[in-house]
Design a protein around this motif. Structure first.
Motif, short mmCIF file in Angstrom:
data_model
loop_
_atom_site.label_atom_id
_atom_site.label_comp_id
_atom_site.label_asym_id
_atom_site.label_seq_id
_atom_site.Cartn_x
_atom_site.Cartn_y
_atom_site.Cartn_z
N VAL A 159 36.65 45.42 42.64
CA VAL A 159 35.85 45.64 41.31
C VAL A 159 35.08 47.00 41.39
O VAL A 159 34.71 47.64 40.53
N HIS A 163 33.65 49.89 38.77
CA HIS A 163 32.58 50.22 38.50
C HIS A 163 32.20 51.76 38.83
O HIS A 163 31.54 52.37 38.12
N LEU A 168 34.21 48.32 33.23
CA LEU A 168 33.95 46.94 33.49
C LEU A 168 35.25 46.21 33.20
O LEU A 168 36.09 46.35 32.42
N HIS A 169 35.46 45.29 34.07
CA HIS A 169 36.57 44.26 34.10
C HIS A 169 36.31 43.18 33.12
O HIS A 169 37.16 42.95 32.40
N ARG A 170 35.38 42.51 32.75
CA ARG A 170 34.92 41.44 32.03
C ARG A 170 35.86 40.03 31.85
O ARG A 170 35.76 39.34 31.16
N LEU A 172 36.91 38.31 34.99
CA LEU A 172 36.82 37.91 36.22
C LEU A 172 37.01 36.09 36.15
O LEU A 172 35.86 35.69 35.46
N ASP A 227 30.00 41.53 35.64
CA ASP A 227 30.99 41.16 36.57
C ASP A 227 30.63 40.51 38.03
O ASP A 227 31.15 39.53 38.29
N SER A 230 30.31 37.07 36.95
CA SER A 230 31.81 36.33 36.98
C SER A 230 32.43 36.13 38.23
O SER A 230 32.98 34.85 38.44
#
Length: 580
Positions: A159, A163, A168-170, A172, A227, A230
């Motif tokens: 991740v 970054h 952003l993954h959002r 997880l 993140d 999460s």
């Protein structure tokens, strides 16, 4: 309508779920035989001249298809999204650009991106393995904390690469973490990927794993710390085997201590994970790098601890006695028994300390020397075993291994006591020459460590008797050199001439001995006022006859008194037993 995310019913006509905020999508069968009003593909359709659709699944504003690649002759996954309007990022194109550029082995392998009409498509390889959520459900058992921390470090590294690209993954959560056959992980679920600072306004959350700010709670906005939250929530779920129930919004972000689920983790592990899921942005780890560093530190400590041999659990019975004897006008012996028995954050801290000190100096306050010695040792042990860390000072870094740690503690305790007694002796001229012989035994589990100076003695008795300590006396040295027999030493007029003792000089050389104990062992610590009246075989027989520690102590002194007891008599007896 039923929410596809949390599976809860919502009011008819609503666009978003009443509970979790996910977008509501009309239920779609995985194999569709009729065209849908949305115009999505159905089973049997061919896409882009090569991908034959076999199944379809609704996503947030799009669909996911299982398909067969006729050119590559393999199964693939195809994602479909409507093309974004002007000024909006195209999430599938973003995924394609980022995943292709990073070529990160912990991310899915993307094969093709194309647009068709008003839709965008992304093709990726099928990820082999099982999601951690599916493994939890199937096995109905949580994962070992050490393994979860290893996975957490890997997730943070992966991740962190997003970054670094200001993305952003959002998404997880355990359902998007796929475990491979070799136990490595691949992170999927990039449907919510977005640039930092361009988080879409629509609510896109996963109950239990999305951070409070994703729900609009608090003043903060979604950023890299979301993140972090999460990842922490995922690790919590994997260790506890539980996803926090979100019955009411007030309890959305409550993570109980692991012991509520009867899961044993160290306080350090728990602290790292609960910091990651702190509801307050400023009290969370501020980056995945900070979380990763904390996980690495705890992982290294836990891995080292896991490699240490497990201590045999033993308990003990003890007895203690001191007597002025038949000749002396004052008792210059001192003795001490302390047990450290505490629990902090469910971690036991158990250790026992036994000390016999024989003061020297007569009118030069020998009794004060022995008293100061046992007090100084006790104080040092309390500070070392149960330190108060709120101050600004530093303290020794001690090894994890019990035997090595206690060898350091025994030596340092006697050296500190030596400094205190010596300093006291220098304040008045009449105190010159005061000192004390000393033997201090630490028992922790099945380990014995003895710190020693002088001619007090420590014996270990099983079927035979072993004198563990060496006499730092003139006759003791002659016996060791073979120039005097033990029987002769007991009668020698020079038997009280000691060349090493605590408090007689600024520095002290401490002898440290170690042994592994077993059930049935008896430890005898005594001053010379006791041992000089016995041969080894007589001590062995007495211990075997009386068995109970206090009875042994009483009988030892009774016989000393019967035989004249021209010195103070002090003894401690410890008998090891099974914990059960």
């Amino acid at each position: 309508m039923i929410c596809p995310n949390c599976k809860r019913p919502s009011s008819e006509g609503e666009e978003y779920c009443d509970d979790c905020g996910a977008q509501l999508v009309a239920e779609t069968p995985s194999l569709s035989s009729e065209p849908e009003s949305s115009g999505h593909l159905k089973a049997g359709d061919e896409l882009n001249g090569r991908y034959r659709i076999s199944a379809s699944f609704p996503l947030l504003k799009g669909f996911r298809y299982e398909a067969r690649d006729s050119q590559g002759d393999k199964e693939v996954v195809v994602y479909e999204k409507p093309l974004a309007g002007a000024g909006q990022s195209n999430v599938l194109k973003l995924q394609w650009d980022v995943l292709k550029e990073l070529n990160e082995p912990r991310f899915p392998v993307v094969l093709e991106y194309f647009e068709n009409g008003e839709k965008a498509f992304l093709v990726s390889e099928v990820i082999p393995g099982e999601s951690l959520e599916d493994v939890l459900k199937r096995d109905k058992a949580a994962f070992p904390p050490l393994k979860v921390m290893e996975w957490g470090i890997s997730l943070c590294e992966a991740v962190g690469k997003l970054h670094a690209k200001n993305l952003l993954h959002r998404g997880l959560q355990p359902s998007n973490i796929i475990r491979q056959e070799n136990d490595s992980l691949i992170l999927s679920g990039f449907e919510r990927l977005c640039p930092l600072g361009e988080v879409p306004d629509e609510c896109a959350v996963t109950p239990g794993f999305s951070a409070p700010e994703a729900y609009g709670i608090g003043d903060g906005k979604v950023d890299v710390r979301s993140d972090v939250y999460s990842i922490g929530a995922s690790l919590y779920c994997l260790i506890s085997g539980k996803t926090p129930h979100l019955e009411q919004r007030e309890t959305f972000f409550a993570f109980p201590p692991f012991n509520e689920y009867k899961v044993k983790v160290s306080p350090d592990v728990e602290n790292v994970i609960l910091t990651a899921v702190n509801k307050k942005l400023d009290e969370r780890f501020q980056s995945v790098t900070a979380l990763m560093d904390a996980l690495k530190k705890v992982y290294d400590e836990e891995a080292t601890r896991a490699k240490l041999p497990e201590a045999v659990s033993l308990s003990f019975k003890s007895g203690m006695i001191t007597n002025i004897g038949c000749v002396r006008s004052i008792n210059q012996d001192s003795c001490l028994y302390m047990i450290f028995q505490a629990y902090e954050k469910s971690e036991p801290k158990d250790c026992a300390l036994f000390v016999v000190a024989d003061g020297m100096g007569g009118e030069a306050e020998g009794e004060k020397a022995s008293s100061l010695a046992i007090r100084a040792i006790a104080h040092f042990m309390v500070e070392s075993r149960i330190p108060v860390e709120a101050g600004q000072g530093t303290r020794m870094l001690l090894p994890e291994e019990v035997m090595e740690r206690n060898k350091i503690l025994a030596s340092e305790a006697l050296k500190q006591a030596n400094s205190i007694v010596f300093e006291y002796s220098q304040k008045e001229s009449y105190r010159k020459g005061m000192g004390s012989t000393i033997s201090a035994a630490l028992i922790e589990g099945d380990t014995l460590v003895v710190g020693h100076a002088g001619d007090t003695r420590v014996y270990l008795i099983r079927d035979t008797i072993e004198q563990i300590s060496e006499d730092h006396s003139l006759v003791g040295r002659l016996v060791k050199m073979g120039q005097m027999k033990k029987e002769e030493a007991l009668r020698s007029p020079q038997r009280s001439m000691v060349y090493r003792a605590l408090g007689t000089s600024p520095q002290l050389d401490v002898d440290v001995y170690e042994r592994k104990l077993q059930s049935g062992d008896t430890l005898l610590i005594c001053s010379d006022g006791v041992w000089e009246y016995y041969l080894d075989d007589e001590l062995l027989n007495l211990v075997q006859e009386y068995k109970e520690p206090q009875k042994i102590c009483n009988r030892l002194v009774e016989l000393c008194l019967e035989r004249g007891a021209d010195d103070n008599c002090t003894a401690i007896v410890v008998t090891m037993t099974d914990s059960t």
